[in-house]
Design a protein around this motif. Structure first.
Motif, PDB file in Angstrom:
ATOM      1  N   GLN A 117       0.822  -1.210   0.000  1.00 42.15           N
ATOM      2  CA  GLN A 117       0.000   0.000   0.000  1.00 42.15           C
ATOM      3  C   GLN A 117       0.859   1.266   0.000  1.00 42.15           C
ATOM      4  N   GLU A 118       2.062   1.193   0.566  1.00 39.84           N
ATOM      5  CA  GLU A 118       2.972   2.351   0.620  1.00 39.84           C
ATOM      6  C   GLU A 118       4.394   1.869   0.338  1.00 39.84           C
ATOM      7  N   PRO A 119       4.746   1.543  -0.900  1.00 42.34           N
ATOM      8  CA  PRO A 119       6.085   0.989  -1.204  1.00 42.34           C
ATOM      9  C   PRO A 119       7.230   1.928  -0.838  1.00 42.34           C
ATOM     10  N   GLN A 120       6.960   3.224  -0.709  1.00 43.52           N
ATOM     11  CA  GLN A 120       8.028   4.161  -0.371  1.00 43.52           C
ATOM     12  C   GLN A 120       8.656   3.860   0.981  1.00 43.52           C
ATOM     13  N   VAL A 121       7.969   3.060   1.800  1.00 46.38           N
ATOM     14  CA  VAL A 121       8.494   2.747   3.121  1.00 46.38           C
ATOM     15  C   VAL A 121       9.791   1.941   3.025  1.00 46.38           C
ATOM     16  N   LEU A 122      10.025   1.300   1.900  1.00 42.76           N
ATOM     17  CA  LEU A 122      11.245   0.497   1.731  1.00 42.76           C
ATOM     18  C   LEU A 122      12.505   1.357   1.804  1.00 42.76           C
ATOM     19  N   SER A 123      12.359   2.649   1.583  1.00 42.46           N
ATOM     20  CA  SER A 123      13.527   3.524   1.677  1.00 42.46           C
ATOM     21  C   SER A 123      14.075   3.584   3.092  1.00 42.46           C
ATOM     22  N   ALA A 124      13.277   3.133   4.089  1.00 39.84           N
ATOM     23  CA  ALA A 124      13.732   3.134   5.484  1.00 39.84           C
ATOM     24  C   ALA A 124      14.899   2.180   5.700  1.00 39.84           C
ATOM     25  N   LEU A 125      15.141   1.260   4.783  1.00 43.55           N
ATOM     26  CA  LEU A 125      16.273   0.335   4.927  1.00 43.55           C
ATOM     27  C   LEU A 125      17.611   1.053   4.793  1.00 43.55           C
ATOM     28  N   SER A 126      17.585   2.267   4.262  1.00 44.86           N
ATOM     29  CA  SER A 126      18.814   3.051   4.150  1.00 44.86           C
ATOM     30  C   SER A 126      19.141   3.698   5.493  1.00 44.86           C
ATOM     31  N   PRO A 127      20.395   3.606   5.951  1.00 45.77           N
ATOM     32  CA  PRO A 127      20.769   4.255   7.215  1.00 45.77           C
ATOM     33  C   PRO A 127      20.677   5.777   7.154  1.00 45.77           C
ATOM     34  N   HIS A 128      20.499   6.316   5.948  1.00 45.50           N
ATOM     35  CA  HIS A 128      20.363   7.766   5.787  1.00 45.50           C
ATOM     36  C   HIS A 128      19.215   8.306   6.648  1.00 45.50           C
ATOM     37  N   HIS A 129      18.127   7.585   6.692  1.00 50.61           N
ATOM     38  CA  HIS A 129      16.970   8.058   7.447  1.00 50.61           C
ATOM     39  C   HIS A 129      17.236   8.040   8.959  1.00 50.61           C
ATOM     40  N   ALA A 130      18.062   7.121   9.419  1.00 44.88           N
ATOM     41  CA  ALA A 130      18.421   7.118  10.836  1.00 44.88           C
ATOM     42  C   ALA A 130      19.237   8.353  11.179  1.00 44.88           C
ATOM     43  N   VAL A 131      20.141   8.728  10.289  1.00 47.55           N
ATOM     44  CA  VAL A 131      20.960   9.928  10.501  1.00 47.55           C
ATOM     45  C   VAL A 131      20.075  11.171  10.497  1.00 47.55           C
ATOM     46  N   VAL A 132      19.160  11.239   9.536  1.00 42.76           N
ATOM     47  CA  VAL A 132      18.247  12.389   9.453  1.00 42.76           C
ATOM     48  C   VAL A 132      17.374  12.465  10.700  1.00 42.76           C
ATOM     49  N   PHE A 133      16.948  11.307  11.201  1.00 39.69           N
ATOM     50  CA  PHE A 133      16.117  11.265  12.407  1.00 39.69           C
ATOM     51  C   PHE A 133      16.839  11.908  13.589  1.00 39.69           C
ATOM     52  N   PHE A 134      18.114  11.586  13.756  1.00 44.06           N
ATOM     53  CA  PHE A 134      18.892  12.193  14.846  1.00 44.06           C
ATOM     54  C   PHE A 134      19.093  13.684  14.612  1.00 44.06           C
ATOM     55  N   ALA A 135      19.315  14.067  13.363  1.00 38.30           N
ATOM     56  CA  ALA A 135      19.538  15.484  13.048  1.00 38.30           C
ATOM     57  C   ALA A 135      18.290  16.320  13.323  1.00 38.30           C
ATOM     58  N   HIS A 136      17.124  15.775  13.039  1.00 38.29           N
ATOM     59  CA  HIS A 136      15.875  16.521  13.210  1.00 38.29           C
ATOM     60  C   HIS A 136      15.406  16.556  14.663  1.00 38.29           C
ATOM     61  N   ASN A 137      15.668  15.489  15.422  1.00 37.98           N
ATOM     62  CA  ASN A 137      15.099  15.385  16.771  1.00 37.98           C
ATOM     63  C   ASN A 137      16.091  15.669  17.889  1.00 37.98           C
ATOM     64  N   GLY A 138      17.380  15.784  17.563  1.00 33.73           N
ATOM     65  CA  GLY A 138      18.367  16.124  18.573  1.00 33.73           C
ATOM     66  C   GLY A 138      18.401  15.120  19.708  1.00 33.73           C
ATOM     67  N   LYS A 139      18.444  15.636  20.949  1.00 32.12           N
ATOM     68  CA  LYS A 139      18.555  14.753  22.116  1.00 32.12           C
ATOM     69  C   LYS A 139      17.324  13.868  22.285  1.00 32.12           C
ATOM     70  N   PHE A 140      16.168  14.296  21.743  1.00 30.78           N
ATOM     71  CA  PHE A 140      14.963  13.475  21.864  1.00 30.78           C
ATOM     72  C   PHE A 140      15.075  12.192  21.051  1.00 30.78           C
ATOM     73  N   ALA A 141      15.945  12.192  20.059  1.00 28.49           N
ATOM     74  CA  ALA A 141      16.145  10.988  19.255  1.00 28.49           C
ATOM     75  C   ALA A 141      16.763   9.872  20.091  1.00 28.49           C
ATOM     76  N   ILE A 142      17.654  10.243  21.009  1.00 31.11           N
ATOM     77  CA  ILE A 142      18.279   9.246  21.880  1.00 31.11           C
ATOM     78  C   ILE A 142      17.216   8.550  22.719  1.00 31.11           C
ATOM     79  N   PHE A 143      16.306   9.351  23.272  1.00 26.71           N
ATOM     80  CA  PHE A 143      15.292   8.764  24.143  1.00 26.71           C
ATOM     81  C   PHE A 143      14.241   7.992  23.349  1.00 26.71           C
TER      82      PHE A 143
END
Length: 625
Positions: free
Chosen positions: A193-219
């Motif tokens: 239903q949402e094939p774009q979700v497969l892009s989550a397999l790239s570690p790029h999104h994990a890096v972006v997640f930390f960049a956007h959420n700062g210290k809240f990403a750790i928690f």
């Protein structure tokens, strides 16, 4: 050769099937709550980048922690085929000579084992709760029945432990197989239903997640921790299945199915952010919701059963290694020696698990308590296996340092991620761990003090035998076996027998039983006999921490003082110590009293060593600590 290969493949397939049902039940039920908690009360806002970032973190945690650290690295640290933190601690201690370093390794191992017991309380509570909460999706008005239903299921689960897993065990693997195939299928439906979700397999999104959420990403990583709960089971259950079946099941079935399901849940939330409240059950088509709730409940029961059985095995290893008092151990299968039941441990786990359910009342509240015990145990495993890599495997200093930095670094990030959960429930497994650690450390230290006191007040054996030769007492027919922990001294039971009965048997054996820091002792090291004179022998029996000591059976295999053992003509003498807590230096007063309480309630050594009661004479002695 051609006949052996099909048999080997068939055996490997059977081991893989068994490992599926036992090893992966815990980590297999994590999709019920892990992804949901990233956006819960203490999580991040629901948004495209956050969804993809959390999915990327979950996927790469499964890769780095489970696939690389456990399946590839830690599974190499087998102690003669056995796994688990107690076996790992014994293996690490064997590689060092410094008493101080061995003490530090003991503390690390004991605290890791203590946290494992905490995990054994929280896992059944959160697993069954999260499965039963599916009825809220079916009908929100049924919310009030979630906790009572969970308690009833747990009461039934712990009640059947005395019957063993041999009857229901064959159902574990089929249920778990259906569960994982269902997880994968649901995931594929969601991804479609949402094939774009497969892009989550790239570690790029994990890096972006930390960049956007700062210290809240750790928690937010605290929710990611929930996705890898149960990873330690790969190592704990290695002795039952071997590393090859465990690895194959993980890489070819479990990892793909888990990944697909998490991606499917993510796709659902991307399409409709309101479904982040319970994406697992909302991913299930409405007509299949009731069968899915039933299947999830069965899967969580399997997961809970595996953790409870692991707690039994851990407790037995701790007993054998001298960190817990002797407890009653019942074997529930004639074919499988590893299937055991410890009534006292089962009762304690039942009470604490029910207390956790009644206290936290929902899986959302309980997840805070869950992650800390899991990550704590993983961290202790990492510290010990780094020592094994350097001291036992003889890795270079550079390779050991690099591996240590990688895995310790990952564990520290995960520990920081769950640290803020202490006030919300993380204190619960931590308190359980501290309590169990205190019990094990107190028992170990108390036994050391008792043995030191016995040695201090004892009489040297060789001069004693010389004095008997000069002034021989009345001799009686038969064999006397005196159990002692000190082969250099005269057993108190022997002194009391001479003092009160004024007789000595024609054949006398001073016997000690050693539990080695290895799972099974080789036959050529099992027995050591030292002849002192014509009618006195020193005998040492050695057992591994995964064995059940059967003293009469082992003695029957060797001649004693030149004659085979005749049980009807043999008497076992044992000195039962009555411990008195004093103000002597050693332990603080409350630990003295705790040790005395444990000593009084411990299973007698004679029952533990399977010595028949009708061939036993116990003589009391008082020991001050």
């Amino acid at each position: 050769m051609s006949n052996d290969q099909p048999q080997n493949r068939q055996r490997l397939l059977a081991l893989c099937f068994g490992a599926l049902g036992v090893v992966y039940g815990d980590i297999g039920t994590s999709p019920l709550y892990a992804f949901r908690e990233a956006f819960g009360q203490h999580g991040v806002a629901v948004g495209r980048e956050n969804v993809l970032g959390v999915l990327s973190l979950i996927f790469w945690s499964l890769i780095m922690v489970v696939s690389v650290k456990y399946a590839t690295f830690i599974l190499r640290a087998d102690n003669k085929g056995e796994g688990g933190i107690m076996a790992l601690m014994a293996l690490a201690q064997r590689g060092v000579n410094s008493s101080r370093t061995r003490w530090i390794l003991m503390v690390i191992g004991l605290f890791g084992a203590a946290l494992f017991f905490g995990d054994g309380v929280v896992t059944p509570a959160i697993s069954v709760l999260s499965a039963v909460e599916g009825i809220e999706v079916l009908a929100p008005a049924l919310h009030r029945y979630v906790v009572p239903a969970t308690v009833l299921i747990l009461l039934g689960l712990f009640a059947i432990q005395k019957h063993g897993t041999s009857r229901v065990g064959p159902l574990f693997a089929p249920i778990t197989l259906i569960w994982f195939l269902t997880l994968g299928t649901l995931g594929v439906v969601g991804i479609a239903q949402e094939p774009q979700v497969l892009s989550a397999l790239s570690p790029h999104h994990a890096v972006v997640f930390f960049a956007h959420n700062g210290k809240f990403a750790i928690f937010a990583m605290g929710a990611v921790v929930l996705a890898i709960t149960g990873a330690e089971a790969l190592y704990t259950d290695m002795g039952h299945f071997g590393r090859k079946p465990i690895r194959r099941v993980w890489f070819f079935l479990v990892l793909p199915c888990l990944t697909l399901n998490y991606l499917g849940q993510g796709a659902l939330v991307l399409a409709d952010p309101t479904k982040a409240s319970n994406p697992f059950y909302l991913l299930v088509p409405a007509p299949l919701l009731i069968p899915m709730i039933v299947l999830a409940t069965l899967a969580t029961i399997v997961a809970s059963q595996a953790v409870i059985s692991g707690a039994f095995s851990m407790a037995r290893q701790a007993m054998q290694l001298g960190y817990l008092p002797r407890l009653k151990v019942l074997h529930t299968s004639r074919e499988t020696i590893g299937q055991i039941y410890l009534p006292w441990v089962n009762r304690v786990l039942l009470v604490l698990t029910i207390a956790a359910v009644l206290g936290f009342r929902s899986s959302e509240n309980l997840v805070a308590a869950y992650g800390l015990a899991v990550v704590g145990t993983m961290f202790m495993n990492t510290l010990l296996v780094v020592v094994v890599a350097r001291r036992v495997w003889r890795w270079s200093r550079l390779a050991t340092t690099l591996a240590g930095i990688l895995f310790v670094g990952i564990d520290l990030v995960l520990l920081i991620a769950v640290a803020d959960k202490i006030e919300y429930g993380g204190w619960f497994p931590l308190a359980l761990g501290v309590g169990v650690f205190t019990i094990m450390a107190t028992w170990r230290r108390g036994r050391q003090l008792v043995l030191a006191a016995i040695r201090q007040t004892g009489i040297a054996l060789q001069p004693f035998l010389a004095s008997i030769a000069l002034h021989p007492p009345l001799r009686v027919h038969g064999t006397a076996i005196f159990l002692t922990a000190n082969l250099d001294g005269v057993p108190n039971a022997l002194l009391h027998n001479l003092k009160h009965n004024k007789v000595l048997h024609e054949r006398n054996v001073v016997l000690t039983v050693e539990i080695r820091d290895e799972p099974v002792v080789d036959d050529d090291q099992r027995v050591e006999v030292k002849r002192l004179n014509e009618d006195f022998e020193l005998v040492t029996l050695r057992f591994g921490f995964a064995e059940d000591p059967d003293v009469p059976a082992e003695l029957a295999r060797i001649p004693l003082c030149g004659a085979p053992l005749d049980m009807m003509d043999t008497t076992f003498f044992l000195s039962r110590e009555s411990i008195v807590a004093t103000d002597r230096p050693g332990m603080v007063a409350w630990r003295d009293r705790l040790f005395v309480l444990m000593q009084r309630n411990a299973l007698p050594a004679t029952a533990f060593f399977r010595i028949p009661g009708n061939r036993l004479i116990e003589l009391g002695t008082q020991v001050e600590i």
